[in-house]
Design an enzyme around this catalytic site. Structure first.
Site, PDB file in Angstrom:
ATOM      1  N   SER A  10      79.644 -12.887  45.468  1.00  0.00           N
ATOM      2  CA  SER A  10      79.654 -12.965  46.991  1.00  0.00           C
ATOM      3  C   SER A  10      79.784 -14.248  47.493  1.00  0.00           C
ATOM      4  CB  SER A  10      78.427 -12.343  47.311  1.00  0.00           C
ATOM      5  OG  SER A  10      78.285 -10.958  46.995  1.00  0.00           O
ATOM      6  N   HIS A  15      86.474  -9.058  44.934  1.00  0.00           N
ATOM      7  CA  HIS A  15      85.027  -8.628  45.593  1.00  0.00           C
ATOM      8  C   HIS A  15      84.939  -7.402  46.214  1.00  0.00           C
ATOM      9  CE1 HIS A  15      82.411 -10.219  49.090  1.00  0.00           C
ATOM     10  NE2 HIS A  15      81.697  -9.708  48.157  1.00  0.00           N
ATOM     11  N   GLU A  23      88.436  -7.668  48.439  1.00  0.00           N
ATOM     12  CA  GLU A  23      88.785  -8.941  49.073  1.00  0.00           C
ATOM     13  C   GLU A  23      89.091  -9.749  47.510  1.00  0.00           C
ATOM     14  OE1 GLU A  23      85.474 -11.540  50.541  1.00  0.00           O
ATOM     15  OE2 GLU A  23      86.868 -12.355  51.798  1.00  0.00           O
ATOM     16  N   ASN A  71      82.149 -13.033  53.895  1.00  0.00           N
ATOM     17  CA  ASN A  71      80.852 -13.448  54.431  1.00  0.00           C
ATOM     18  C   ASN A  71      80.899 -14.691  55.266  1.00  0.00           C
ATOM     19  OD1 ASN A  71      79.105 -11.716  52.938  1.00  0.00           O
ATOM     20  ND2 ASN A  71      79.706 -12.465  50.989  1.00  0.00           N
TER      21      ASN A  71
HETATM   22  N1  LIG Z   1      75.005  -5.520  45.950  1.00  0.00           N
HETATM   23  C1  LIG Z   1      75.899  -5.835  47.077  1.00  0.00           C
HETATM   24  O1  LIG Z   1      75.962  -5.460  48.137  1.00  0.00           O
HETATM   25  C2  LIG Z   1      77.000  -6.920  46.268  1.00  0.00           C
HETATM   26  C3  LIG Z   1      78.319  -6.624  47.483  1.00  0.00           C
HETATM   27  C4  LIG Z   1      79.284  -7.500  46.920  1.00  0.00           C
HETATM   28  C5  LIG Z   1      79.269  -8.305  45.892  1.00  0.00           C
HETATM   29  N2  LIG Z   1      78.032  -8.397  44.964  1.00  0.00           N
HETATM   30  C6  LIG Z   1      78.028  -9.314  43.871  1.00  0.00           C
HETATM   31  O2  LIG Z   1      78.069  -8.497  42.622  1.00  0.00           O
HETATM   32  C7  LIG Z   1      77.295  -9.008  41.723  1.00  0.00           C
HETATM   33  C8  LIG Z   1      76.037  -8.149  41.160  1.00  0.00           C
HETATM   34  O3  LIG Z   1      75.440  -7.573  42.076  1.00  0.00           O
HETATM   35  P1  LIG Z   1      74.389  -6.566  42.294  1.00  0.00           P
HETATM   36  O4  LIG Z   1      74.112  -6.159  43.541  1.00  0.00           O
HETATM   37  O5  LIG Z   1      75.177  -5.431  41.537  1.00  0.00           O
HETATM   38  O6  LIG Z   1      73.221  -7.131  41.210  1.00  0.00           O
HETATM   39  P2  LIG Z   1      72.151  -6.181  40.461  1.00  0.00           P
HETATM   40  O7  LIG Z   1      71.020  -6.880  40.289  1.00  0.00           O
HETATM   41  O8  LIG Z   1      72.088  -4.878  40.892  1.00  0.00           O
HETATM   42  O9  LIG Z   1      72.817  -5.984  38.906  1.00  0.00           O
HETATM   43  C9  LIG Z   1      72.959  -7.105  38.109  1.00  0.00           C
HETATM   44  C10 LIG Z   1      73.098  -6.650  36.698  1.00  0.00           C
HETATM   45  O10 LIG Z   1      73.405  -7.671  35.749  1.00  0.00           O
HETATM   46  C11 LIG Z   1      72.742  -7.492  34.571  1.00  0.00           C
HETATM   47  N3  LIG Z   1      72.823  -8.855  33.865  1.00  0.00           N
HETATM   48  C12 LIG Z   1      72.180  -9.962  34.035  1.00  0.00           C
HETATM   49  N4  LIG Z   1      72.494 -10.888  33.067  1.00  0.00           N
HETATM   50  C13 LIG Z   1      73.331 -10.441  32.248  1.00  0.00           C
HETATM   51  C14 LIG Z   1      74.278 -10.761  31.140  1.00  0.00           C
HETATM   52  N5  LIG Z   1      74.171 -12.192  30.604  1.00  0.00           N
HETATM   53  N6  LIG Z   1      75.132  -9.970  30.567  1.00  0.00           N
HETATM   54  C15 LIG Z   1      75.260  -8.904  31.091  1.00  0.00           C
HETATM   55  N7  LIG Z   1      74.664  -8.319  32.187  1.00  0.00           N
HETATM   56  C16 LIG Z   1      73.659  -9.110  33.011  1.00  0.00           C
HETATM   57  C17 LIG Z   1      71.582  -7.090  35.018  1.00  0.00           C
HETATM   58  O11 LIG Z   1      70.809  -6.408  33.943  1.00  0.00           O
HETATM   59  C18 LIG Z   1      71.878  -6.317  36.139  1.00  0.00           C
HETATM   60  O12 LIG Z   1      71.805  -4.637  35.628  1.00  0.00           O
HETATM   61  C19 LIG Z   1      76.592 -10.397  42.216  1.00  0.00           C
HETATM   62  O13 LIG Z   1      77.544 -11.577  42.016  1.00  0.00           O
HETATM   63  C20 LIG Z   1      76.571 -10.166  43.812  1.00  0.00           C
HETATM   64  O14 LIG Z   1      76.714 -11.220  44.366  1.00  0.00           O
HETATM   65  C21 LIG Z   1      76.919  -7.643  45.416  1.00  0.00           C
END
Ligand SMILES: NC(=O)c1ccc[n+]([C@@H]2O[C@H](COP(=O)([O-])OP(=O)(O)OC[C@H]3O[C@@H](n4cnc5c(N)ncnc54)[C@H](O)[C@@H]3O)[C@@H](O)[C@H]2O)c1
Length: 297
Positions: free
Chosen positions: A120, A141, A153, A191
């Site tokens: 993000s 994204h 995006e 964002n």
């Molecule tokens: N949640 C949102 O609304 C949203 C929206 C757009 C983008 N994002 C982006 O998406 C990405 C993930 O966000 P999320 O909300 O799904 O997070 P989340 O915390 O729900 O999930 C992250 C996952 O990554 C795993 N992980 C951690 N280290 C790891 C590794 N070394 N190898 C493999 N897996 C690993 C964790 O076990 C977890 O299951 C982030 O970069 C975030 O900025 C999130």
């Protein structure tokens, strides 16, 4: 560029949604996470979300079965990306972690594989520097919830080559999404525009210009937003909003992005929104009623 095998790294909120849409569009998906329990939970969530689509009549039981069969899981990045033509990284939002993951992907993925990140707020250009082929690295994204939200995006890093951008634009369309391309500057587009609006809504509350309900209702009814900015901040997570505002503030060096002290205080107090049970509103399991937090009554 023909893409059939896609590896998704991170099986959290975004990773399971990304795996879902690729699998439903006929791609062979390897979903990778360090945590086995998280992988099991992700498959259960994907299955439940397919059931929701069946209930709405948008897919059949047969499509669900075919789509689920398109997904395999792995806890090993090197093994999980070895046949990939595209890797989409959706692991925890942490710069050091993402740099480490991209180094491992770069070592193990086949030559020519496109390396995408769902970050993000972290610089695509910076992530690309740890790989041997920064021209193959791009931002993809997706929005939450991924199966529902139409936008992707797409963010060009400083070195991303046009063929890679074109391939990701085409691929997003194959997923039934609408791609929009931006360049790699802090906050990209979504964002960069959303977070100052949320911050301004929090400032309006902090300065007692209006209350929580009035601010959200004015923006909902006046601007036809489906959700007011304070409710949206609760949904995104106030800690995430704070961290993105810090990226904008640091990246542009412009005081207009400075996070509101009320946001900083709420995060310090653990009032993170939906995920902690309280932010601008209070969230009770099983209830959809929107109740303003006692702190703002
Ligand atoms: N949640 C949102 O609304 C949203 C929206 C757009 C983008 N994002 C982006 O998406 C990405 C993930 O966000 P999320 O909300 O799904 O997070 P989340 O915390 O729900 O999930 C992250 C996952 O990554 C795993 N992980 C951690 N280290 C790891 C590794 N070394 N190898 C493999 N897996 C690993 C964790 O076990 C977890 O299951 C982030 O970069 C975030 O900025 C999130």
């Amino acid at each position: 560029m023909s893409i059939k095998n896609v590896s998704v790294i991170g099986a959290g909120t975004m990773g399971n949604g990304i795996a879902h849409v690729f699998a439903q569009s006929g791609f062979s998906v390897t979903l990778i996470d360090v945590n086995t329990a998280q992988l099991e939970k992700a498959i259960a969530t994907i299955s439940k979300n397919f059931d929701r689509q069946i209930a709405k009549g948008s897919i059949t039981e047969e499509i669900k079965a075919i789509s689920l069969a398109n997904i395999t899981t792995s806890t090993d990045i090197a093994e999980g990306v070895k046949n990939a033509e595209l890797v989409v990284e959706a692991a925890t939002e942490n710069t050091e972690l993402k740099l480490k993951i991209f180094k491992s992907i770069d070592d193990a993925a086949p030559a020519g594989c496109i390396l995408a990140t769902n970050t993000s707020s972290i610089s695509i250009t910076k992530i690309a520097t740890v790989t041997k082929h920064p021209e193959q690295v791009i931002g993809m994204h997706f929005m939450n919830p991924v199966p529902v939200m139409k936008l992707v995006e797409i963010i060009n890093g400083y070195a991303t080559k046009k063929e890679v951008t074109d391939a990701i634009v085409e691929l997003s369309k194959q997923l039934g999404k609408i791609p929009c391309v931006a360049n790699d500057y802090p906050g990209f587009i979504a964002n960069r525009i959303l977070m100052p609006m949320i911050n301004e809504a929090i400032y309006s509350l902090y300065e007692d210009v209006a209350g929580v309900e009035a601010i959200d209702t004015i923006m909902k009814l006046g601007m036809a937003h489906p959700m007011g900015p304070l409710q949206l901040a609760d949904f995104i997570g106030l800690d995430i909003c704070l961290s993105i505002l810090k990226v904008l503030h640091e990246g542009f060096g412009n005081p207009k992005y400075a996070p509101c002290p009320l946001l900083v205080n709420m995060v310090a107090a653990g009032r993170l929104g939906v995920k902690s049970g309280e932010g601008f509103y209070v969230y009770t399991a099983g209830s959809k009623e929107l109740v303003v937090s006692g702190s703002f009554k």
